[in-house]
Design a protein around this motif. Structure first.
Motif, mmCIF file in Angstrom:
data_model
loop_
_atom_site.group_PDB
_atom_site.id
_atom_site.type_symbol
_atom_site.label_atom_id
_atom_site.label_comp_id
_atom_site.label_asym_id
_atom_site.label_seq_id
_atom_site.Cartn_x
_atom_site.Cartn_y
_atom_site.Cartn_z
ATOM 1 N N LYS A 35 0.810 -1.218 0.000
ATOM 2 C CA LYS A 35 0.000 0.000 0.000
ATOM 3 C C LYS A 35 0.840 1.262 0.000
ATOM 4 O O LYS A 35 0.409 2.305 -0.479
ATOM 5 N N VAL A 116 -5.762 1.105 4.266
ATOM 6 C CA VAL A 116 -6.297 -0.227 3.999
ATOM 7 C C VAL A 116 -6.896 -0.786 5.284
ATOM 8 O O VAL A 116 -6.292 -0.674 6.355
ATOM 9 N N ARG A 146 -9.950 -4.804 2.494
ATOM 10 C CA ARG A 146 -9.408 -6.111 2.081
ATOM 11 C C ARG A 146 -10.440 -7.223 2.174
ATOM 12 O O ARG A 146 -10.156 -8.361 1.804
#
Length: 180
Positions: A35, A116, A146
């Motif tokens: 990320k 995330v 996710r």
């Protein structure tokens, strides 16, 4: 391709790396999603922030970027939205001001910003600490969910959560692009 699909593809192409990686769980994988690669790309980060802007409620008074990945996103969002930013540590520092959040008063309507979301554990810990300090958490936003239980866990904590993309969105866009 829509702007949203183009952005998803750019994030996936920038952040997906191939190799041998040991995951936090101890398992190994030949694929890794880094990320920090999308956060380190100034143009991509700005485009992500532009896409996140509509997710910020009108009654928000400040953004709360979580250490470490949420901070660059919250900083760019601050520039685009005009909202002030708090920089939220995982744990209050034990010296100096001993603050959990730097950058101003916590006692306002905050939007937690994260890059995330996996399980949502750190967001939940930070939200609890911010609420205990007097914050009203009006929303949690992230770039990527996710799809590992985080959304449900945040919902159980009465946290309104919205992500720009799911990991399935990113993978589907990448597969679609390869198929054309």
């Amino acid at each position: 391709m829509t702007e949203q699909a183009d952005l998803a593809q750019r994030i996936y192409q920038t952040s997906r790396i191939i190799g041998n990686f040991q995951l936090r769980s101890g398992a190994t994988s030949h694929e890794y999603f880094d990320k920090y690669l999308f956060e380190a790309d100034p143009r991509l980060l700005q485009d992500i922030a532009q896409a996140l802007l509509p997710l910020i409620p009108e009654d928000a008074e400040a953004l709360a970027g979580l250490e470490m990945g949420g901070i660059p996103i919250a900083t760019i969002l601050s520039q685009l939205s005009g909202l002030p930013t708090l920089f939220v540590r995982k744990v209050a520092k034990e010296y100096g001001t001993c603050k959990l959040a730097e950058g101003g008063a916590v006692q306002r309507r905050l939007v937690i910003v994260e890059d995330v979301v996996t399980s949502g554990g750190q967001i939940i810990q930070s939200a609890r600490a911010l609420r205990q300090a007097g914050a009203d958490i009006v929303k949690v936003i992230s770039v990527i969910d996710r799809e590992a239980g985080g959304a449900a866990n945040l919902h159980q904590e009465n946290l309104d959560f919205k992500s720009l993309f799911t990991m399935s969105d990113l993978k589907a866009t990448a597969q679609f692009h390869r198929g054309t």
